[in-house]
Scaffold this motif. Structure first.
Motif, mmCIF file in Angstrom:
data_model
loop_
_atom_site.group_PDB
_atom_site.id
_atom_site.type_symbol
_atom_site.label_atom_id
_atom_site.label_comp_id
_atom_site.label_asym_id
_atom_site.label_seq_id
_atom_site.Cartn_x
_atom_site.Cartn_y
_atom_site.Cartn_z
ATOM 1 N N PHE A 39 41.230 38.497 35.362
ATOM 2 C CA PHE A 39 41.414 39.431 36.588
ATOM 3 C C PHE A 39 40.310 39.020 37.897
ATOM 4 O O PHE A 39 40.862 38.674 38.821
ATOM 5 N N MET A 43 40.641 37.041 41.283
ATOM 6 C CA MET A 43 40.312 37.637 42.714
ATOM 7 C C MET A 43 39.174 36.620 43.306
ATOM 8 O O MET A 43 39.369 36.386 44.558
ATOM 9 N N LEU A 46 41.211 33.922 45.203
ATOM 10 C CA LEU A 46 42.002 34.309 46.160
ATOM 11 C C LEU A 46 40.959 34.776 47.585
ATOM 12 O O LEU A 46 41.251 34.626 48.540
ATOM 13 N N LEU A 88 39.611 48.529 39.118
ATOM 14 C CA LEU A 88 41.058 47.748 39.353
ATOM 15 C C LEU A 88 41.026 46.950 37.799
ATOM 16 O O LEU A 88 42.276 46.675 37.421
ATOM 17 N N ALA A 92 43.929 47.449 34.995
ATOM 18 C CA ALA A 92 44.674 45.981 34.947
ATOM 19 C C ALA A 92 44.635 46.089 33.271
ATOM 20 O O ALA A 92 45.571 45.541 32.673
ATOM 21 N N ARG A 95 46.565 48.630 31.183
ATOM 22 C CA ARG A 95 48.062 48.277 31.359
ATOM 23 C C ARG A 95 48.346 47.146 30.220
ATOM 24 O O ARG A 95 49.391 47.334 29.645
ATOM 25 N N LYS A 96 47.631 46.166 30.057
ATOM 26 C CA LYS A 96 47.860 45.003 29.032
ATOM 27 C C LYS A 96 47.510 45.779 27.598
ATOM 28 O O LYS A 96 48.230 45.086 26.795
ATOM 29 N N PHE B 9 48.224 40.499 44.338
ATOM 30 C CA PHE B 9 47.368 40.179 43.026
ATOM 31 C C PHE B 9 47.220 41.360 42.447
ATOM 32 O O PHE B 9 47.469 41.585 41.175
ATOM 33 N N ILE B 10 46.531 42.587 42.979
ATOM 34 C CA ILE B 10 46.192 43.595 42.381
ATOM 35 C C ILE B 10 47.486 44.410 41.877
ATOM 36 O O ILE B 10 47.600 44.754 40.795
ATOM 37 N N ARG B 12 50.462 43.288 41.347
ATOM 38 C CA ARG B 12 51.041 42.690 40.197
ATOM 39 C C ARG B 12 50.514 42.902 38.722
ATOM 40 O O ARG B 12 51.107 43.029 37.857
ATOM 41 N N ASN B 13 49.121 43.129 39.074
ATOM 42 C CA ASN B 13 48.415 43.378 37.707
ATOM 43 C C ASN B 13 48.448 44.706 37.117
ATOM 44 O O ASN B 13 48.089 45.145 36.214
#
Lengths: 179, 79
Positions: A39, A43, A46, A88, A92, A95-96, B9-10, B12-13
């Motif tokens: 993740f 980031m 991007l 965040l 993330a 969730r996984k 991006f955030i 989607r995750n």
């Protein structure tokens, strides 16, 4: 179970509680760190920021440290952006894995330096408790920081510690030890 | 715009229905960039979080990203 240990391993509500073997726990932390690092890498890409990602798994804690970023962008004022990024990353990761994640994210050791400042304040508070015999409340901290403060208190002797209040305003209270 | 990419991006995750993510770029009365984030109704809780914690983190992160664009973007989560 003592408060100190309880804070490090809060069970997820409704989740079946089972003692994990140290190896299973380590595997979980490795998995969390990998997802978190992916993740963070996405980031950085991007934002066109450089950065070496370092993964540290130790003491019941997964840490993703971003080195050589050359920018304070990911830290922000008083670490606000870093806190947001960490939140965040945890969402993330959760969730996984479908487990609560306490993975920590740091930029060039910023959190480590902040932690050292908190330890210093904690030592000052311990001195105050010893001198006046009255409890002293520390500032609100996250569970990991509180655990570190409990450790400082436990090693100091002559004082004990508890926690009070609700997240995110939960804080450590230092008390004189009862004779 | 980096801020849009970061927001996508955030999102989607975090969500279970990434194909339902919609981001609309608008401007408010002061000419500031507003990014409207729309997600699948089942994913609303995931982008808002307990007591709005996740939404706050998204806003902070996107705001930081927008400074890389030389702008000041805010995020609005819409139903």
């Amino acid at each position: 179970m003592t408060e100190t240990n309880a804070e490090a391993t809060q069970p997820v509500e409704g989740e079946e509680e089972r003692e994990l073997t140290p190896q299973e726990r380590l595997d979980q932390l490795d998995e969390e760190a990998e997802i978190a690092a992916d993740f963070v890498e996405g980031m950085l890409d991007l934002l066109s920021l450089p950065g070496d990602i370092e993964i540290v798994v130790r003491e019941e804690q997964a840490l993703v440290n971003i080195n050589e970023v050359g920018s304070g962008l990911l830290i922000g004022r008083r670490g606000a952006t870093l806190d947001a990024l960490q939140e965040l990353v945890r969402c993330a990761t959760q969730r996984k894995t479908e487990r609560r994640s306490h993975v920590r994210v740091d930029v060039e050791g910023y959190r480590e330096r902040q932690l050292e400042k908190l330890r210093e304040k904690c030592r000052d508070a311990i001195a105050e408790v010893r001198e006046h015999g009255e409890p002293v409340r520390l500032e609100p901290m996250d569970p990991y920081e509180r655990k570190m403060m409990h450790d400082v208190v436990a090693k100091a002797g002559g004082v004990t510690s508890t926690s009070e209040g609700n997240e995110p305003r939960r804080r450590v209270v230092i008390h004189p030890a009862e004779d | 715009m980096m801020a849009v990419d970061v927001l996508e991006f955030i999102a989607r995750n975090l969500v279970d229905h990434p194909d339902d993510i919609e981001i609309t770029e608008t401007e408010d009365d002061d000419g500031e960039v507003v990014l409207e984030l729309k997600v699948h109704p089942e994913d609303m809780g995931k982008v808002i979080g307990k007591r709005g914690r996740t939404a706050k983190a998204i806003r902070t992160m996107v705001k930081a990203a927008s400074t890389r664009d030389g702008q000041q973007a805010t995020v609005e989560i819409v139903e």
